[in-house]
Design a protein around this motif. Sequence first.
Motif, PDB file in Angstrom:
ATOM      1  N   ARG A   1      -5.113   4.465  -0.050  1.00 48.10           N
ATOM      2  CA  ARG A   1      -6.107   4.898  -0.535  1.00 48.10           C
ATOM      3  C   ARG A   1      -6.411   3.160  -0.297  1.00 48.10           C
ATOM      4  NH1 ARG A   1      -6.958   8.229  -5.886  1.00 48.10           N
ATOM      5  NH2 ARG A   1      -6.283  10.298  -4.956  1.00 48.10           N
ATOM      6  N   GLU A   2      -5.016   2.133  -0.388  1.00 48.11           N
ATOM      7  CA  GLU A   2      -5.235   0.930  -0.995  1.00 48.11           C
ATOM      8  C   GLU A   2      -5.215   0.337   1.165  1.00 48.11           C
ATOM      9  OE1 GLU A   2      -1.088   0.315  -2.856  1.00 48.11           O
ATOM     10  OE2 GLU A   2      -1.882   0.815  -4.541  1.00 48.11           O
ATOM     11  N   THR A   3      -5.250   0.895   2.312  1.00 45.50           N
ATOM     12  CA  THR A   3      -5.459   0.542   2.767  1.00 45.50           C
ATOM     13  C   THR A   3      -6.992   0.571   3.478  1.00 45.50           C
ATOM     14  OG1 THR A   3      -4.662   2.642   4.328  1.00 45.50           O
ATOM     15  CG2 THR A   3      -2.724   1.451   4.683  1.00 45.50           C
ATOM     16  N   ARG A   4      -7.686   1.586   2.575  1.00 45.85           N
ATOM     17  CA  ARG A   4      -8.892   1.476   2.972  1.00 45.85           C
ATOM     18  C   ARG A   4      -8.416   1.445   4.635  1.00 45.85           C
ATOM     19  NH1 ARG A   4     -11.841  -0.853  -1.046  1.00 45.85           N
ATOM     20  NH2 ARG A   4     -11.396  -1.723  -2.763  1.00 45.85           N
ATOM     21  N   LYS A   5      -7.737   2.357   4.784  1.00 45.46           N
ATOM     22  CA  LYS A   5      -8.600   2.584   7.126  1.00 45.46           C
ATOM     23  C   LYS A   5      -8.699   4.098   7.272  1.00 45.46           C
ATOM     24  CE  LYS A   5      -4.755  -1.143   8.858  1.00 45.46           C
ATOM     25  NZ  LYS A   5      -3.873  -1.224   9.352  1.00 45.46           N
ATOM     26  N   TYR A   6      -8.343   4.428   5.704  1.00 49.32           N
ATOM     27  CA  TYR A   6      -8.644   6.387   6.176  1.00 49.32           C
ATOM     28  C   TYR A   6      -9.793   6.796   5.325  1.00 49.32           C
ATOM     29  CZ  TYR A   6      -4.225   6.528   7.956  1.00 49.32           C
ATOM     30  OH  TYR A   6      -3.042   5.929   8.085  1.00 49.32           O
ATOM     31  N   SER A   7     -11.836   7.244   5.675  1.00 52.33           N
ATOM     32  CA  SER A   7     -12.759   7.746   5.815  1.00 52.33           C
ATOM     33  C   SER A   7     -12.318   8.571   4.221  1.00 52.33           C
ATOM     34  CB  SER A   7     -13.451   7.335   6.802  1.00 52.33           C
ATOM     35  OG  SER A   7     -12.758   8.601   7.035  1.00 52.33           O
ATOM     36  N   PHE A   8     -10.856   9.373   3.692  1.00 49.97           N
ATOM     37  CA  PHE A   8     -11.021  10.258   4.024  1.00 49.97           C
ATOM     38  C   PHE A   8     -10.270  10.331   2.050  1.00 49.97           C
ATOM     39  CE2 PHE A   8      -8.680  10.776   7.061  1.00 49.97           C
ATOM     40  CZ  PHE A   8      -7.789  11.357   6.808  1.00 49.97           C
ATOM     41  N   SER A   9      -9.888  11.712   1.055  1.00 54.09           N
ATOM     42  CA  SER A   9      -8.976  11.238   0.402  1.00 54.09           C
ATOM     43  C   SER A   9      -7.949  12.879   0.264  1.00 54.09           C
ATOM     44  CB  SER A   9      -9.624  11.527  -0.830  1.00 54.09           C
ATOM     45  OG  SER A   9     -11.174   9.458  -1.233  1.00 54.09           O
ATOM     46  N   LEU A  10      -7.297  12.624  -0.139  1.00 57.30           N
ATOM     47  CA  LEU A  10      -6.566  13.594  -0.217  1.00 57.30           C
ATOM     48  C   LEU A  10      -5.997  13.983  -1.371  1.00 57.30           C
ATOM     49  CD1 LEU A  10      -3.251  12.751   2.634  1.00 57.30           C
ATOM     50  CD2 LEU A  10      -5.288  14.361   3.314  1.00 57.30           C
TER      51      LEU A  10
ATOM     52  N   ILE B   1       4.111   1.430   8.377  1.00 57.05           N
ATOM     53  CA  ILE B   1       2.990   2.166   8.674  1.00 57.05           C
ATOM     54  C   ILE B   1       2.591   1.971   6.755  1.00 57.05           C
ATOM     55  CG2 ILE B   1       3.158   4.362   7.633  1.00 57.05           C
ATOM     56  CD1 ILE B   1       1.489   5.364   9.605  1.00 57.05           C
ATOM     57  N   SER B   2       2.768   1.882   6.767  1.00 53.18           N
ATOM     58  CA  SER B   2       2.025   1.530   5.191  1.00 53.18           C
ATOM     59  C   SER B   2       2.585   0.112   4.611  1.00 53.18           C
ATOM     60  CB  SER B   2       2.723   1.962   3.809  1.00 53.18           C
ATOM     61  OG  SER B   2       4.559   1.203   3.806  1.00 53.18           O
ATOM     62  N   GLY B   3       2.322  -0.878   5.313  1.00 55.30           N
ATOM     63  CA  GLY B   3       3.010  -1.926   5.489  1.00 55.30           C
ATOM     64  C   GLY B   3       4.051  -2.639   4.126  1.00 55.30           C
ATOM     65  N   ARG B   4       4.703  -1.874   4.347  1.00 59.11           N
ATOM     66  CA  ARG B   4       6.458  -2.253   3.481  1.00 59.11           C
ATOM     67  C   ARG B   4       7.375  -1.820   3.810  1.00 59.11           C
ATOM     68  NH1 ARG B   4       2.312  -0.576   0.711  1.00 59.11           N
ATOM     69  NH2 ARG B   4       1.202  -0.922  -1.610  1.00 59.11           N
ATOM     70  N   THR B   5       8.812  -2.271   3.556  1.00 55.32           N
ATOM     71  CA  THR B   5       9.752  -2.483   4.490  1.00 55.32           C
ATOM     72  C   THR B   5      10.127  -1.055   3.871  1.00 55.32           C
ATOM     73  OG1 THR B   5      11.051  -3.374   2.984  1.00 55.32           O
ATOM     74  CG2 THR B   5      10.366  -4.671   4.759  1.00 55.32           C
ATOM     75  N   PRO B   6      11.220  -0.244   3.897  1.00 52.75           N
ATOM     76  CA  PRO B   6      12.240   0.061   3.133  1.00 52.75           C
ATOM     77  C   PRO B   6      12.517   0.164   1.839  1.00 52.75           C
ATOM     78  CG  PRO B   6      12.752   0.571   5.583  1.00 52.75           C
ATOM     79  CD  PRO B   6      11.791  -0.667   4.909  1.00 52.75           C
TER      80      PRO B   6
END
Length: 937
Positions: free
Chosen positions: A88-97, A324-329
Amino acid sequence: MAQSRRDCSCWELYLPVGCLLLSVLLFHPALAKVCNDRTKHGQDNSWFTRDGENLPIMVLMPMNESALMSSISQGIEPAVQLAIQHIRETRKYSFSLITKIYDTECDNAKGLRAFFDAICYGPKHLMIFGGVCPSVTSIIAESLEGWNLVQLSFAATTPVLADKKKYPNFFRTVPSDNAVNPAVVKFLNYHNWTRVGTLTQDVQRFSEVRNDLTNELEKAEIQIADTESFSNDPCVNVKKLKDNDVRIIIGQFDENLASKVFCCAYNLNMFGSKYQWIIPGWYQGNWWEQANNTNCTTKKLLTAMEGYISVDFEPLSSRPIKGISGRTPKEYEREYSRELQQKGVEASKFHGFAYDGIWVIAKTLTRVRELLRIKQRQNIYHNFTVDDREVGKMVLDVMNETNFYGVTGQVMFRNGERMGTIKFNQFQEGREVKVGEYNAIADVLDLINNAIKFQGVEPPKDRTIVRPQRRHINVPLYSILSTITILGMLMAGAFLFFNIKNRNHRLIKMSSPYMNNLIILGGMLSYASIFLFGLDGGFVSERVFETLCTVRTWILIVGYTTAFGAMFAKTWRVHAIFKNVKMKKKIIKDQKLLIIVGGMLLIDLCILICWQIVDPLRRTVEEYSLEADPQGRDLAILPFLEHCENTHMTIWLGIVYAYKGLLMLFGCFLAWETRNVSIPALNDSKYIGMSVYNVGIMCIIGAAVSFLTRDQPNVQFCIVALVIIFCSTITLCLVFVPKLITMRTNPDAATQNRRLKFTQNQKKEDSKTSTSVTSVNQANTSRLDGLQTDNHRLRMRITELDKELEEVTMQLQDTPEKTPFIKQNHYPDANNILSISNFTDGKDGEKSILKNHLEQKPQAQWGSMDPSRINRGPLEDINSPEHIQRRLSLQLPILHHAYLPSIGGVDASCTSPNGSPGSSPRHRHMPPSYRVMVSGL
């Protein structure tokens, strides 16, 4: 239909309810249609056209705390919620899981019911997320194709789910248990281990991993030395691995039996620098303390476990790359830890795969929505609709194209299987330390420098390294014996020079110099064979060694026959002369002895030629039992010894030994028969006999000891060389040293004869027949005793006749008138006196008779004539004392000298009675025994 029923029947024994439900769902389309209609809830197939839509995801996990593997699910939920939040924080997806968790309780029946309730009573789910318990997951995954659903698991690692024919709609973000096998093979190749063994718990999960590992090892051409499976007690199987010399052991068993395995390994000493254990890496921390149900103490287990390698998937990537989440492990792990603390649950090792799984679903649904919108725009009627089967097919295709970098590394699938990262840990001093990882996508093994600590100075060997070691003759020993052999050959050469230089000397000539040369030649050949016997594969090549096998055999046999044959021939000659009972002259020339030696050599050559043609000697290698390395290294010594052998070695050796043995026994017999013979003409006969004994005894000893020390080349070579050296040296010394001493101390001893002188004719005869000899057997004591008795008897008779002769002489002087009586009665006595004089000394007899006669009759009376006898008759005049005295004075000396030769006096042919007795040539042939006997008279 029949196939589906067979698949269902496999679960009927333990899942009757689940199988019934699955049959209802799969094989009753009307009921399935009712469930689908009820799940629409007023929705149509245009869900992909509206933004901000909530897309439901079915989550199947065991949530009940009493259920098996529920701890995994409790640690998964925070990761799932964290992933949805980050999406949700990425705002790249037009839907919610929207995730709806259904509790399977890790029970097949309850899991099927939860799945049925989600299908019939829940919202219309686009995908299924979850699947922890292998049994529940496999049942549901098998039915997904009928429902046009795709399942993505984050914790099901069982290899059976990799069967795409049976589970075509199943994916998983966690690598399967089989995924570690390529990593293991890569690790084996890195350390050059090409021989391994497997130890597998008799459970389907581990058996499947073992079968896949077998295929991978065969592809990599790694030998599987032994494959062992066990159910409860692994000690018997561990012992078999040790007996098969398995050093690299790949284990597939759970932590409950792992403690038993390492306890057995400790008792069998299968740990340390010689062994390497590779086991699964998914055991819980300090599992050896929790699962220790053995008689071994924790200390013993830790000792046996030290250095093992564990292999498992990497839960989080070690690379500091933003995914892909913009975070390192690491950043994700910190957030996940905070969520755990807030909810008060324990972490799960699968949380990273669950986190990346939510991102996989988000990317897949995004791509499917894009594809459906494109199709809608391309539809000219603008009333585009899509059914569940087409959506399911599109989801399946997009899933196979997934490729992004997540917290667990590169996320991509190959035939539904995650190509992830495999980590390698090593147990070091009570804890596991990461030593490397394997990237399945790049097929690269990356080991941390100096992280692996093997128990030895180097990695263990994959087998007992067998190092062939030739048992060869030590160079110092060979050098010492070769030096002694060279000295022996120099001595033999000196003897040969001495024998050739003095070949015309009487002492050398009488001992057959040609035969002596053969003895020296045979000794030198025997010496030369020592050099060849000491050469083995450590000095020469295999081809040269095979040639030496034949050469040294020929040299030794020919040298032995030459030397021994010459001694045998000389001993035979002495025996032949010794057995000449007729005491006649017997001539045995050197040519005859050479023929004997030549015949022996001809027999040897026939045997050797047949041996070489029919069954030649070859190089053979005899291997012995493995021996431990004396330096303590992790290897075994395989001693081997080179031999000269052929197919029928026993037969050929039997022929040679039989021939040489019979010859040697006969030679010893001849030497024993002539042991008491000492003949000046054959001045070395006794030493030749001693040499025959020496050769016989030494050959027997050498052959026996050489056979017994066949596997000890140094001992065998030493004994054989010493036997040859002693045998040849003693023989040469016995034959030639006495000659050297005699010629140095008394050089004329062989040509002088203190009692007899040789005539020119006899010398000429001796020069032509130097080997002609006559001998009297001095050992014949019975004959000597008889001769001595006769001698004594004759001496007594001579004494009696001397007395009678004195009486006759006195009667002739005192009573001339008794001449007729003398004539009639004493002439026989006079004749007896003359005949017996053959046994008396000539000079002493003459002097005694004349002296007695002259003392009793003055010299004047011999020249006067009695007047009263002038007128007597002729017979009386003939028998007158004067005539008798004249006859005695003339006849007795003549008759005396005529019979001297028969008793050792002068020869009858001498013109003077006073000639020297030694001038008679007949004295030279007088037997020594008669000469000694008569001298006593």
